[in-house]
Design a protein around this motif. Structure first.
Motif, mmCIF file in Angstrom:
data_model
loop_
_atom_site.group_PDB
_atom_site.id
_atom_site.type_symbol
_atom_site.label_atom_id
_atom_site.label_comp_id
_atom_site.label_asym_id
_atom_site.label_seq_id
_atom_site.Cartn_x
_atom_site.Cartn_y
_atom_site.Cartn_z
ATOM 1 N N ILE A 1 -39.676 -17.254 59.410
ATOM 2 C CA ILE A 1 -39.572 -16.217 60.444
ATOM 3 C C ILE A 1 -40.981 -15.798 60.847
ATOM 4 C CG2 ILE A 1 -38.749 -13.884 60.918
ATOM 5 C CD1 ILE A 1 -36.612 -14.594 58.626
ATOM 6 N N PRO A 2 -41.411 -16.141 62.040
ATOM 7 C CA PRO A 2 -42.806 -15.887 62.428
ATOM 8 C C PRO A 2 -43.066 -14.420 62.697
ATOM 9 C CG PRO A 2 -41.568 -16.755 64.290
ATOM 10 C CD PRO A 2 -40.639 -16.795 63.110
ATOM 11 N N GLY A 3 -44.348 -14.067 62.595
ATOM 12 C CA GLY A 3 -44.789 -12.711 62.918
ATOM 13 C C GLY A 3 -46.147 -12.759 63.584
ATOM 14 N N ALA A 4 -46.552 -11.647 64.183
ATOM 15 C CA ALA A 4 -47.873 -11.569 64.810
ATOM 16 C C ALA A 4 -48.947 -11.704 63.737
ATOM 17 C CB ALA A 4 -48.032 -10.251 65.552
ATOM 18 N N THR A 5 -49.889 -12.597 63.935
ATOM 19 C CA THR A 5 -50.929 -12.839 62.944
ATOM 20 C C THR A 5 -52.011 -11.765 63.002
ATOM 21 O OG1 THR A 5 -52.337 -14.100 64.434
ATOM 22 C CG2 THR A 5 -50.608 -15.315 63.305
ATOM 23 N N ALA A 6 -52.838 -11.732 61.959
ATOM 24 C CA ALA A 6 -54.007 -10.848 61.974
ATOM 25 C C ALA A 6 -54.892 -11.175 63.171
ATOM 26 C CB ALA A 6 -54.781 -11.001 60.674
ATOM 27 N N LEU A 7 -54.994 -12.467 63.470
ATOM 28 C CA LEU A 7 -55.780 -12.921 64.615
ATOM 29 C C LEU A 7 -55.286 -12.254 65.903
ATOM 30 C CD1 LEU A 7 -57.840 -15.118 65.625
ATOM 31 C CD2 LEU A 7 -55.894 -16.632 65.842
ATOM 32 N N ASN A 8 -53.967 -12.282 66.147
ATOM 33 C CA ASN A 8 -53.405 -11.671 67.353
ATOM 34 C C ASN A 8 -53.582 -10.163 67.350
ATOM 35 O OD1 ASN A 8 -50.726 -13.953 66.835
ATOM 36 N ND2 ASN A 8 -52.358 -14.175 68.339
ATOM 37 N N ALA A 9 -53.296 -9.540 66.210
ATOM 38 C CA ALA A 9 -53.374 -8.088 66.123
ATOM 39 C C ALA A 9 -54.790 -7.589 66.370
ATOM 40 C CB ALA A 9 -52.874 -7.626 64.754
ATOM 41 N N CYS A 10 -55.766 -8.220 65.732
ATOM 42 C CA CYS A 10 -57.159 -7.793 65.892
ATOM 43 C C CYS A 10 -57.632 -8.026 67.317
ATOM 44 C CB CYS A 10 -58.046 -8.526 64.893
ATOM 45 S SG CYS A 10 -57.665 -8.139 63.168
ATOM 46 N N ALA A 11 -57.254 -9.139 67.900
ATOM 47 C CA ALA A 11 -57.660 -9.434 69.272
ATOM 48 C C ALA A 11 -57.117 -8.393 70.234
ATOM 49 C CB ALA A 11 -57.192 -10.829 69.666
ATOM 50 N N ALA A 12 -55.868 -7.980 70.035
ATOM 51 C CA ALA A 12 -55.256 -7.000 70.930
ATOM 52 C C ALA A 12 -55.977 -5.658 70.890
ATOM 53 C CB ALA A 12 -53.784 -6.816 70.553
ATOM 54 N N LEU B 1 -35.678 -16.851 52.798
ATOM 55 C CA LEU B 1 -36.172 -16.399 54.092
ATOM 56 C C LEU B 1 -37.665 -16.118 53.958
ATOM 57 C CD1 LEU B 1 -33.286 -13.883 54.835
ATOM 58 C CD2 LEU B 1 -33.522 -16.192 55.748
ATOM 59 N N LEU B 2 -38.488 -16.903 54.628
ATOM 60 C CA LEU B 2 -39.946 -16.731 54.594
ATOM 61 C C LEU B 2 -40.311 -15.840 55.771
ATOM 62 C CD1 LEU B 2 -40.792 -20.456 53.796
ATOM 63 C CD2 LEU B 2 -40.840 -18.535 52.199
ATOM 64 N N VAL B 3 -40.595 -14.570 55.472
ATOM 65 C CA VAL B 3 -40.665 -13.543 56.508
ATOM 66 C C VAL B 3 -42.110 -13.120 56.759
ATOM 67 C CG1 VAL B 3 -39.854 -11.267 57.244
ATOM 68 C CG2 VAL B 3 -38.414 -12.691 55.752
ATOM 69 N N GLY B 4 -42.586 -13.349 57.978
ATOM 70 C CA GLY B 4 -43.847 -12.759 58.427
ATOM 71 C C GLY B 4 -43.520 -11.499 59.193
ATOM 72 N N PHE B 5 -44.011 -10.341 58.728
ATOM 73 C CA PHE B 5 -43.610 -9.086 59.374
ATOM 74 C C PHE B 5 -44.712 -8.467 60.226
ATOM 75 C CE2 PHE B 5 -44.771 -7.792 54.965
ATOM 76 C CZ PHE B 5 -45.819 -6.909 55.237
ATOM 77 N N GLY B 6 -45.710 -9.267 60.599
ATOM 78 C CA GLY B 6 -46.723 -8.767 61.513
ATOM 79 C C GLY B 6 -47.811 -7.974 60.821
ATOM 80 N N PRO B 7 -48.605 -7.242 61.582
ATOM 81 C CA PRO B 7 -49.781 -6.570 61.004
ATOM 82 C C PRO B 7 -49.438 -5.439 60.045
ATOM 83 C CG PRO B 7 -49.509 -5.992 63.322
ATOM 84 C CD PRO B 7 -48.553 -7.109 63.051
ATOM 85 N N GLY B 8 -48.234 -4.899 60.096
ATOM 86 C CA GLY B 8 -47.868 -3.849 59.149
ATOM 87 C C GLY B 8 -47.209 -2.659 59.780
ATOM 88 N N ALA B 9 -47.532 -2.360 61.029
ATOM 89 C CA ALA B 9 -46.897 -1.237 61.715
ATOM 90 C C ALA B 9 -45.451 -1.588 62.041
ATOM 91 C CB ALA B 9 -47.661 -0.914 63.000
ATOM 92 N N PRO B 10 -44.503 -0.698 61.811
ATOM 93 C CA PRO B 10 -43.086 -1.016 62.056
ATOM 94 C C PRO B 10 -42.811 -1.479 63.482
ATOM 95 C CG PRO B 10 -43.299 1.050 60.837
ATOM 96 C CD PRO B 10 -44.683 0.657 61.242
ATOM 97 N N GLU B 11 -43.512 -0.907 64.467
ATOM 98 C CA GLU B 11 -43.243 -1.269 65.859
ATOM 99 C C GLU B 11 -43.672 -2.690 66.203
ATOM 100 O OE1 GLU B 11 -47.041 1.357 65.892
ATOM 101 O OE2 GLU B 11 -45.155 1.186 64.766
#
Length: 458
Positions: free
Chosen positions: A114-125, A7-17
């Motif tokens: 398994i995709p996750g929110a990228t640094a690009l998305n997180a920083c932009a938000a 399972l190749l897991v992207g878990f997003g920027p790091g915050a659990p939410e």
């Protein structure tokens, strides 16, 4: 082969939410969790009862090999990464390792990304809406990618007016890359172009800096930062970095009526089907404008400007300009016709951009293989015909007549232009026009579909 699973897991920027439900589920399902030490810390609360394998920053391939070996033993393995594991992450190297080992999707080991929110998305938000229009990401790390490749990508993104996200912008040893990136971008962007520098988005040490392209390299930038650089229309207001979607190109204000020449639900007048008409109008409105000036104004290759002129209709002309395409297979016949045009001005452009202009007589040039040789007692010049992909007859009333030879990108390889004698083209122009009638291809307009297309958001 035992039926293990990776399972190749992207878990997003790091915050659990910001972790997806599937990412949590995958980690819970795993017997073994493998990851970079920092990633392991970010999901520590989910790892009770798991076998955990920690690897260092430079041990990416080791992680992939470990995942494969554990899966071969029948275990379910979660190889984790922050952001999206397929964006500068471990998904690519894992598939490379698997394929090199002889794995196929039918081999017995299942692989799921398994995709996750990228640094690009997180920083932009965190900084507003800088990615509302076309954007790209470029890593400045030259540990695995040659710098000339990175520099070409920066140049292309800058010329293309993309919003640019810079990954791996700077480290303790790599300090010049961000300065070089700034220098390349400043060749095409205003110094006051907005820049956002986000460190550790949605993590404990999150930090945001707003700057300009001119001041970017002086900011506090490190490996935990992502740098967002605006395009030509991006702006900062109320502390927010915004890139407009483009409504101002069509409407008077966001809720106003469509501008003159525009229609709701239809492509812009400068869209795919309309921008050639804008070129013709631009040339028509000022008779002194040249093809080269049009190419510079529209930032387009010469071939596109000639195509726009060639598509002129009686009610939509290009002023004094006239162009007719020639089929590539008629190259030799066209060169034979040029021998009847008397004295010519040969303009040759090298791949490096140098331009040579020479006067020659028709008998001065000959073809030998892929080369057009221009030979006289005073000079030898050779033009590479293998680079020629497009040919155009071009005329401009009493000013200029000749043939343009273009490469695949639409840039000029060389041209052969008629030379005036006593301020007139004389009989040479008649011979030229006859050749254009023989070899020129008539333009056939493509009818537009009358059905309007709805404008939708992603």
């Amino acid at each position: 082969m035992n039926k293990g699973k990776i399972l190749l897991v992207g878990f997003g920027p790091g915050a659990p939410e910001h972790m997806t439900y599937r990412a949590r589920e995958a980690i819970a399902e795993a017997d073994v969790v493998i990851g970079y030490s920092t990633y392991i810390k970010l999901v520590q609360e989910l790892l009770d009862g798991k076998e955990v394998v920690r690897k260092g920053m430079t041990e990416e391939i080791d992680r992939c090999v470990e995942a494969y070996e554990q899966a071969c033993q029948g275990k379910t393995v979660a190889l984790i990464s922050s952001g999206d594991i397929g964006v500068y992450g471990m998904a690519g190297p894992t598939f490379e390792v698997l394929l090199q080992a002889g794995w196929t999707p039918a081999s017995g080991i299942e692989v799921e990304v398994i995709p996750g929110a990228t640094a690009l998305n997180a920083c932009a938000a965190l900084v507003g809406a800088p990615l509302t229009h076309d954007f790209c990401s470029i890593s400045l790390s030259d540990l695995l990618t040659p710098w000339p490749v990175i520099a070409r990508r920066l140049e292309a993104a800058a010329r293309g007016d993309f919003v640019v996200a810079l990954y791996n912008p700077k480290s303790g040893r790599r300090t010049r890359q961000i300065v070089e990136a700034q220098r390349i971008l400043l060749r095409h962007r205003r110094p006051d172009t907005p820049v956002a520098i986000v460190k550790s988005a949605y993590r404990r040490r999150q930090n945001i800096q707003m700057a300009t392209l001119e001041a970017m390299a002086d900011c506090d930038i490190g490996m935990l930062c992502t740098v967002l650089i605006g395009n030509g229309s991006s702006f900062v207001r109320e502390g927010l970095m915004i890139t407009p979607r483009g409504y101002a190109n069509k409407y008077d204000g966001l809720t106003g009526a469509a501008k003159d020449g525009e229609r709701a639900g239809r492509s812009l007048s400068m869209g795919l089907t309309g921008w050639h008409g804008c070129v013709r109008r631009w040339l028509r409105d000022d008779p002194d404008r040249s093809l080269r000036e049009a190419a510079r104004h529209f930032d387009a290759p010469l071939g596109e400007i000639l195509a726009a002129v060639g598509a002129a209709q009686p009610d939509d002309g290009a002023g004094t300009h006239r162009a007719t395409a020639v089929a590539r297979q008629d190259l030799d016949a066209l060169l034979d016709s040029a021998r009847q045009w008397g004295r010519l001005r040969a303009v040759v452009r090298s791949e490096g951009g140098a331009v040579t202009e020479l006067l020659c007589e028709a008998q001065d040039f000959s073809r030998r293989g892929d080369w057009l040789n221009l030979v006289s007692p005073h000079f030898h010049l050779h033009a590479d015909l293998s680079r020629v992909a497009g040919l155009w007859f071009y005329g401009r009333e009493h000013r200029q007549h000749g043939v343009y030879f273009l490469d695949e990108a639409g840039d000029m390889v060389f041209s052969l232009l008629l030379v005036k004698r006593d301020e007139n083209f004389d009989a040479a122009l008649n011979q030229f026009n006859q050749a254009r009638e023989r070899h020129g291809q008539p333009f056939i307009p493509v009818a537009e579909t009358p059905e309007p297309e709805a404008e939708t958001d992603e």
